[in-house]
Design a protein around this motif. Structure first.
Motif, PDB file in Angstrom:
ATOM      1  N   CYS A  13      -4.334 -21.065 -18.657  1.00  0.00           N
ATOM      2  CA  CYS A  13      -5.727 -20.588 -18.615  1.00  0.00           C
ATOM      3  C   CYS A  13      -5.880 -19.421 -17.641  1.00  0.00           C
ATOM      4  N   ARG A  14      -5.211 -19.541 -16.490  1.00  0.00           N
ATOM      5  CA  ARG A  14      -5.275 -18.457 -15.492  1.00  0.00           C
ATOM      6  C   ARG A  14      -4.727 -17.160 -16.096  1.00  0.00           C
ATOM      7  N   VAL A  15      -3.593 -17.251 -16.766  1.00  0.00           N
ATOM      8  CA  VAL A  15      -2.959 -16.048 -17.343  1.00  0.00           C
ATOM      9  C   VAL A  15      -3.865 -15.442 -18.423  1.00  0.00           C
ATOM     10  N   VAL A  16      -4.447 -16.295 -19.265  1.00  0.00           N
ATOM     11  CA  VAL A  16      -5.332 -15.796 -20.338  1.00  0.00           C
ATOM     12  C   VAL A  16      -6.536 -15.082 -19.729  1.00  0.00           C
ATOM     13  N   ALA A  17      -7.154 -15.712 -18.730  1.00  0.00           N
ATOM     14  CA  ALA A  17      -8.360 -15.112 -18.127  1.00  0.00           C
ATOM     15  C   ALA A  17      -8.028 -13.787 -17.455  1.00  0.00           C
ATOM     16  N   GLN A  18      -6.824 -13.686 -16.889  1.00  0.00           N
ATOM     17  CA  GLN A  18      -6.431 -12.426 -16.229  1.00  0.00           C
ATOM     18  C   GLN A  18      -6.273 -11.285 -17.240  1.00  0.00           C
ATOM     19  N   GLN A  19      -5.997 -11.644 -18.498  1.00  0.00           N
ATOM     20  CA  GLN A  19      -5.787 -10.597 -19.522  1.00  0.00           C
ATOM     21  C   GLN A  19      -7.075 -10.166 -20.208  1.00  0.00           C
ATOM     22  N   VAL A  20      -8.149 -10.927 -20.008  1.00  0.00           N
ATOM     23  CA  VAL A  20      -9.372 -10.657 -20.781  1.00  0.00           C
ATOM     24  C   VAL A  20     -10.537 -10.427 -19.816  1.00  0.00           C
ATOM     25  N   ASN A  21     -10.979  -9.184 -19.718  1.00  0.00           N
ATOM     26  CA  ASN A  21     -12.114  -8.844 -18.859  1.00  0.00           C
ATOM     27  C   ASN A  21     -13.381  -9.461 -19.447  1.00  0.00           C
ATOM     28  N   GLY A  22     -14.044 -10.309 -18.666  1.00  0.00           N
ATOM     29  CA  GLY A  22     -15.226 -11.012 -19.190  1.00  0.00           C
ATOM     30  C   GLY A  22     -14.960 -12.497 -19.348  1.00  0.00           C
ATOM     31  N   ALA A  23     -13.679 -12.878 -19.227  1.00  0.00           N
ATOM     32  CA  ALA A  23     -13.320 -14.299 -19.274  1.00  0.00           C
ATOM     33  C   ALA A  23     -13.116 -14.826 -17.855  1.00  0.00           C
ATOM     34  N   VAL A  24     -13.455 -16.084 -17.644  1.00  0.00           N
ATOM     35  CA  VAL A  24     -13.190 -16.758 -16.370  1.00  0.00           C
ATOM     36  C   VAL A  24     -12.455 -18.058 -16.671  1.00  0.00           C
ATOM     37  N   HIS A  25     -11.744 -18.569 -15.683  1.00  0.00           N
ATOM     38  CA  HIS A  25     -11.062 -19.855 -15.879  1.00  0.00           C
ATOM     39  C   HIS A  25     -11.341 -20.752 -14.684  1.00  0.00           C
ATOM     40  N   ILE A  26     -11.087 -22.024 -14.850  1.00  0.00           N
ATOM     41  CA  ILE A  26     -11.137 -22.931 -13.697  1.00  0.00           C
ATOM     42  C   ILE A  26      -9.768 -23.615 -13.584  1.00  0.00           C
ATOM     43  N   ILE A  27      -9.467 -24.092 -12.376  1.00  0.00           N
ATOM     44  CA  ILE A  27      -8.256 -24.892 -12.151  1.00  0.00           C
ATOM     45  C   ILE A  27      -8.660 -26.354 -12.301  1.00  0.00           C
ATOM     46  N   ASN A  28      -7.914 -27.105 -13.098  1.00  0.00           N
ATOM     47  CA  ASN A  28      -8.189 -28.531 -13.289  1.00  0.00           C
ATOM     48  C   ASN A  28      -6.966 -29.295 -12.793  1.00  0.00           C
TER      49      ASN A  28
END
Lengths: 386, 98
Positions: free
Chosen positions: A32-47
């Protein structure tokens, strides 16, 4: 009074327009972290949970994760799971759909065949959602659409007579405009619960406020623990707070004066409008997590010692009544109301300063934690991992 | 003269100092609109509490007009009140529910 928000298909109103990349469990968090880093406008959380959970922990994880996805600041959600966890990605997707009709898709790392292929598919899905989200415009929305979370953390003695009463003033004004405010931190009601319970709109709510404190102490006693071991924290004690009673009596000022109309379980969205209590631990990060899952679009956070904390789903505005702390930590704190402590500013004036900053943030101004990209999540545990 | 300590409620037996206070220095705080002086009997850090009256072992410490704990040893007037000399008390939830 109105603010500029994003209207969602489920009828709620957000003040941010994020696409959430949501891990079902710890093993999906890095993807999720990697995906969010590639997409401006996306955020992720750590679970750090989601697997090896007994039923009560599984239920809490689902309440929080589905609550994040349903939070009106979120346009849509991309769920990423591993495949062997308690609640896999397609089941979490179903659970999200029970709460909201907003866009949601999901992927499983084992099913797709590794992280590289999963990242490829999830980035494409997130890119599509961000592209759709970017076409939405803010529109004027009534203040009654707001749920503000009230939080304090890293408290010192100034919190109880400056920042918390000033935030209480803000809470009162917002409730007069039809908004709701949530105060949580059950452990930090202990010692003040008899005072707070007098604000219960009914005898039933009065008793619920007493009972959440009683039940929390009994839950801890069941495993031979006492909340007084860690409360007040060492930082609270160094800041002049000697007992949980003293900390709690200062804490409750941030809830203002209006009757409490509902007591909700941890992470659950209120059904009533007005002053709400949510039953959570005193741990500030778990509180923020639960209040955001319960639908708060923004959190106002008072601190005496200072904290950098933020959250990907909802902005966290930070306020201190300690001048030295503001000077030292101004890279992480928005509002200084220490002039109250010095007798140079009234509680009302301090409240107005907080209100002005809150409105700016609701209308799109980024908090410092948002600018830095900080996001802290803690999903409460009733029991050990298994 | 300027106040440098806050007594929140008239029932309180402690006040909170808003700046570091040295042993022997005077603190000034308002009681019902009038500025009152008291000599600190020891150094007190900023934002910590000073005893406005002698508090005997087991007696309640009052701030915000409410009990914040009990003294674990005799605390003389003007002394520093902290987690070192007061302790939290168990709650009596059942009587609060009546």
């Amino acid at each position: 009074m109105q603010f500029m928000g994003y209207r969602r298909p489920d009828g709620l109103v957000g003040i941010r327009n994020h696409v959430l990349i949501l891990p079902t469990c710890a093993c999906g968090s890095e993807v999720c972290r990697v995906v969010a880093q590639q997409v401006n406008g996306a955020v992720h959380i750590i679970n750090n949970s989601g697997c090896a959970e007994v039923k009560v922990n599984e239920d809490m994880t689902q309440t929080i994760l589905t609550g994040f996805a349903a939070n009106p600041n979120i346009y849509g959600t991309v769920v990423i799971g591993l495949g062997c966890e308690n609640v896999p990605h397609d089941k979490l997707l179903d659970n999200i759909r029970k709460k909201t009709n907003k866009p949601v898709v999901s992927f499983g790392i084992q099913e797709i065949g590794g992280t590289v292929k999963t990242i490829d598919m999830a980035v494409r899905a997130a890119r599509q959602m961000v592209s759709e989200a970017s076409q939405l415009k803010r529109e004027p929305c009534d203040m009654s659409e707001l749920i503000l979370g009230l939080e304090c953390g890293g408290s010192d003695a100034t919190s109880g007579f400056t920042a918390n009463p000033a935030l209480g003033w803000v809470s009162d004004r917002l409730i007069e405009m039809g908004a709701s405010t949530i105060m949580a931190e059950t452990i930090e009601l202990i010692g003040a619960e008899h005072v707070l319970a007098r604000r219960g709109a009914t005898k039933e709510i009065h008793d619920q406020i007493i009972m959440i404190c009683k039940n929390f102490e009994e839950h801890l006693a069941g495993v031979g623990q006492d909340c007084r071991h860690g409360q007040p924290t060492p930082g609270n004690k160094a800041g002049g707070l000697s007992t949980i009673e003293e900390k709690s009596l200062g804490c409750i000022y941030k809830g203002g004066h209006y009757p409490i109309v509902e007591v909700v379980p941890e992470g659950v969205r209120p059904t009533k409008k007005g002053s709400i209590i949510m039953d959570t631990p005193g741990y500030d990060i778990a509180c923020n997590t639960a209040m955001i899952a319960g639908g708060c679009q923004v959190i106002a956070f008072t601190t005496g010692r200072g904290t950098p904390t933020g959250h990907a789903v909802a902005p966290i505005l930070k306020i201190t009544g300690n001048k030295q702390t503001f000077e030292k930590m101004k890279d992480n704190l928005e509002v200084d109301v220490s002039a109250v402590t010095e007798g140079k500013m009234s509680i009302e004036e301090a409240g107005q300063v907080i209100m002005d900053e809150l409105l700016a943030i609701m209308n799109g101004k980024l908090t410092l934690a948002e600018v830095y990209g900080f996001s802290d999540t803690a999903i409460d545990r009733m029991c050990r991992f298994i | 003269m300027k106040a440098n300590a806050i007594m929140v409620d008239a029932k309180d037996n402690v006040a909170t100092v808003v700046e570091p206070i040295s042993k022997g220095a005077d603190i000034h705080y308002f009681v019902k609109g009038e500025l009152v002086d008291l000599k600190a009997s020891e150094d007190i850090p900023a934002n910590h509490k000073i005893a406005l009256a002698g508090i005997k072992t087991g007696e309640h410490v009052i701030k915000y007009g409410e009990t914040i704990g009990a003294a674990t040893r005799d605390i003389p007037v003007g002394a520093w009140v902290s987690h070192e000399n007061i302790v939290s008390l168990p709650r009596d939830y059942d009587s609060e529910l009546k």
